[in-house]
Design a protein around this motif. Sequence first.
Motif, PDB file in Angstrom:
ATOM      1  N   ALA A  82       0.850  -1.200   0.000  1.00 32.68           N
ATOM      2  CA  ALA A  82       0.000   0.000   0.000  1.00 32.68           C
ATOM      3  C   ALA A  82       0.884   1.248   0.000  1.00 32.68           C
ATOM      4  O   ALA A  82       1.928   1.288   0.664  1.00 32.68           O
ATOM      5  CB  ALA A  82      -0.915  -0.008   1.219  1.00 32.68           C
ATOM      6  N   SER A  83       0.467   2.247  -0.740  1.00 34.26           N
ATOM      7  CA  SER A  83       1.307   3.437  -0.941  1.00 34.26           C
ATOM      8  C   SER A  83       1.726   4.099   0.369  1.00 34.26           C
ATOM      9  O   SER A  83       2.846   4.594   0.484  1.00 34.26           O
ATOM     10  CB  SER A  83       0.599   4.450  -1.845  1.00 34.26           C
ATOM     11  N   ASP A  84       0.862   4.069   1.383  1.00 36.93           N
ATOM     12  CA  ASP A  84       1.226   4.704   2.649  1.00 36.93           C
ATOM     13  C   ASP A  84       2.187   3.868   3.490  1.00 36.93           C
ATOM     14  O   ASP A  84       2.616   4.303   4.563  1.00 36.93           O
ATOM     15  CB  ASP A  84      -0.022   5.096   3.455  1.00 36.93           C
ATOM     16  N   TYR A  85       2.580   2.686   3.016  1.00 37.92           N
ATOM     17  CA  TYR A  85       3.552   1.841   3.717  1.00 37.92           C
ATOM     18  C   TYR A  85       4.783   1.551   2.853  1.00 37.92           C
ATOM     19  O   TYR A  85       5.652   0.777   3.262  1.00 37.92           O
ATOM     20  CB  TYR A  85       2.903   0.527   4.164  1.00 37.92           C
ATOM     21  N   GLN A  86       4.867   2.163   1.682  1.00 38.84           N
ATOM     22  CA  GLN A  86       6.044   1.972   0.848  1.00 38.84           C
ATOM     23  C   GLN A  86       7.241   2.684   1.465  1.00 38.84           C
ATOM     24  O   GLN A  86       7.083   3.622   2.237  1.00 38.84           O
ATOM     25  CB  GLN A  86       5.775   2.479  -0.570  1.00 38.84           C
ATOM     26  N   LYS A  87       8.422   2.181   1.150  1.00 38.46           N
ATOM     27  CA  LYS A  87       9.686   2.724   1.672  1.00 38.46           C
ATOM     28  C   LYS A  87       9.839   2.492   3.170  1.00 38.46           C
ATOM     29  O   LYS A  87      10.545   3.239   3.854  1.00 38.46           O
ATOM     30  CB  LYS A  87       9.833   4.217   1.353  1.00 38.46           C
ATOM     31  N   LYS A 109      15.835 -20.676 -11.254  1.00 41.13           N
ATOM     32  CA  LYS A 109      15.659 -19.303 -11.717  1.00 41.13           C
ATOM     33  C   LYS A 109      14.299 -18.785 -11.291  1.00 41.13           C
ATOM     34  O   LYS A 109      13.291 -19.454 -11.472  1.00 41.13           O
ATOM     35  CB  LYS A 109      15.731 -19.212 -13.243  1.00 41.13           C
ATOM     36  N   VAL A 110      14.299 -17.559 -10.767  1.00 47.10           N
ATOM     37  CA  VAL A 110      13.052 -16.880 -10.395  1.00 47.10           C
ATOM     38  C   VAL A 110      12.933 -15.650 -11.285  1.00 47.10           C
ATOM     39  O   VAL A 110      13.820 -14.806 -11.315  1.00 47.10           O
ATOM     40  CB  VAL A 110      13.045 -16.466  -8.908  1.00 47.10           C
ATOM     41  N   TYR A 111      11.830 -15.589 -12.005  1.00 48.78           N
ATOM     42  CA  TYR A 111      11.567 -14.481 -12.918  1.00 48.78           C
ATOM     43  C   TYR A 111      10.569 -13.503 -12.304  1.00 48.78           C
ATOM     44  O   TYR A 111       9.730 -13.886 -11.488  1.00 48.78           O
ATOM     45  CB  TYR A 111      10.938 -14.996 -14.224  1.00 48.78           C
ATOM     46  N   LEU A 112      10.657 -12.265 -12.742  1.00 49.30           N
ATOM     47  CA  LEU A 112       9.617 -11.283 -12.465  1.00 49.30           C
ATOM     48  C   LEU A 112       9.713 -10.199 -13.516  1.00 49.30           C
ATOM     49  O   LEU A 112      10.732 -10.063 -14.183  1.00 49.30           O
ATOM     50  CB  LEU A 112       9.707 -10.708 -11.045  1.00 49.30           C
ATOM     51  N   MET A 113       8.638  -9.483 -13.666  1.00 50.69           N
ATOM     52  CA  MET A 113       8.600  -8.357 -14.598  1.00 50.69           C
ATOM     53  C   MET A 113       8.233  -7.111 -13.796  1.00 50.69           C
ATOM     54  O   MET A 113       7.414  -7.190 -12.885  1.00 50.69           O
ATOM     55  CB  MET A 113       7.549  -8.606 -15.680  1.00 50.69           C
ATOM     56  N   THR A 114       8.843  -6.013 -14.153  1.00 48.50           N
ATOM     57  CA  THR A 114       8.521  -4.760 -13.482  1.00 48.50           C
ATOM     58  C   THR A 114       8.594  -3.614 -14.476  1.00 48.50           C
ATOM     59  O   THR A 114       9.349  -3.671 -15.449  1.00 48.50           O
ATOM     60  CB  THR A 114       9.463  -4.505 -12.281  1.00 48.50           C
ATOM     61  N   MET A 119      15.042  -0.755  -9.757  1.00 48.00           N
ATOM     62  CA  MET A 119      16.090  -0.544  -8.748  1.00 48.00           C
ATOM     63  C   MET A 119      15.814  -1.349  -7.481  1.00 48.00           C
ATOM     64  O   MET A 119      16.726  -1.915  -6.891  1.00 48.00           O
ATOM     65  CB  MET A 119      16.252   0.947  -8.434  1.00 48.00           C
ATOM     66  N   PHE A 120      14.550  -1.383  -7.064  1.00 47.52           N
ATOM     67  CA  PHE A 120      14.185  -2.156  -5.872  1.00 47.52           C
ATOM     68  C   PHE A 120      14.594  -3.615  -6.035  1.00 47.52           C
ATOM     69  O   PHE A 120      15.205  -4.209  -5.153  1.00 47.52           O
ATOM     70  CB  PHE A 120      12.680  -2.055  -5.590  1.00 47.52           C
ATOM     71  N   TYR A 121      14.272  -4.206  -7.184  1.00 50.37           N
ATOM     72  CA  TYR A 121      14.589  -5.616  -7.399  1.00 50.37           C
ATOM     73  C   TYR A 121      16.089  -5.835  -7.567  1.00 50.37           C
ATOM     74  O   TYR A 121      16.628  -6.834  -7.077  1.00 50.37           O
ATOM     75  CB  TYR A 121      13.787  -6.170  -8.575  1.00 50.37           C
ATOM     76  N   GLU A 122      16.784  -4.909  -8.207  1.00 48.96           N
ATOM     77  CA  GLU A 122      18.233  -5.029  -8.311  1.00 48.96           C
ATOM     78  C   GLU A 122      18.881  -4.972  -6.932  1.00 48.96           C
ATOM     79  O   GLU A 122      19.843  -5.703  -6.662  1.00 48.96           O
ATOM     80  CB  GLU A 122      18.798  -3.941  -9.231  1.00 48.96           C
ATOM     81  N   GLU A 123      18.364  -4.133  -6.043  1.00 48.14           N
ATOM     82  CA  GLU A 123      18.869  -4.071  -4.669  1.00 48.14           C
ATOM     83  C   GLU A 123      18.616  -5.371  -3.914  1.00 48.14           C
ATOM     84  O   GLU A 123      19.234  -5.618  -2.877  1.00 48.14           O
ATOM     85  CB  GLU A 123      18.205  -2.914  -3.918  1.00 48.14           C
TER      86      GLU A 123
END
Length: 144
Positions: A82-87, A109-114, A119-123
């Motif tokens: 939820a946007s008010d709990y992001q970050k 292998k685990v795939y995802l699309m974004t 950046m979040f997934y790379e981190e």
Amino acid sequence: APRLRSLGLGPRFVPVNAIKQVQTLLEDNTFWAKGRTQKQIRQMIKNGNAIVTIWKNYRLIGFGRGTSDSIFRAVLWDIVIASDYQKTGLGKILLRTLLESKSIKDVEKVYLMTTNCKMFYEENNFSEVTDQTLLVRYKQQDNA
């Protein structure tokens, strides 16, 4: 997730109309999942191998799911906070919990699309793949 799937129960097995809450979370916090019906969401959850939810009291604030053959490939879907709990770190917890789930933890292998969260997934140890091409086949609509 079994009680979420069949009964719409939330934390501590309390009836919270969880399917509606999933629908609202997706509707309010994504562009790709708008317009999904409760029937579709129920089927989506029923057919997932891994379902993770995060609740604040009786409000659904995080959701993610995965499908997997449990050995070679898995795909993560609909990871939403939820946007008010992001970050706040909840996305990392949700992602880690999905990756540690029984049906995904040993997968090669685990795939995802974004679209917006690369950046979040790379981190979180995902890498962009440049030697493969994503292809999509859309359901054909009857014109009859």
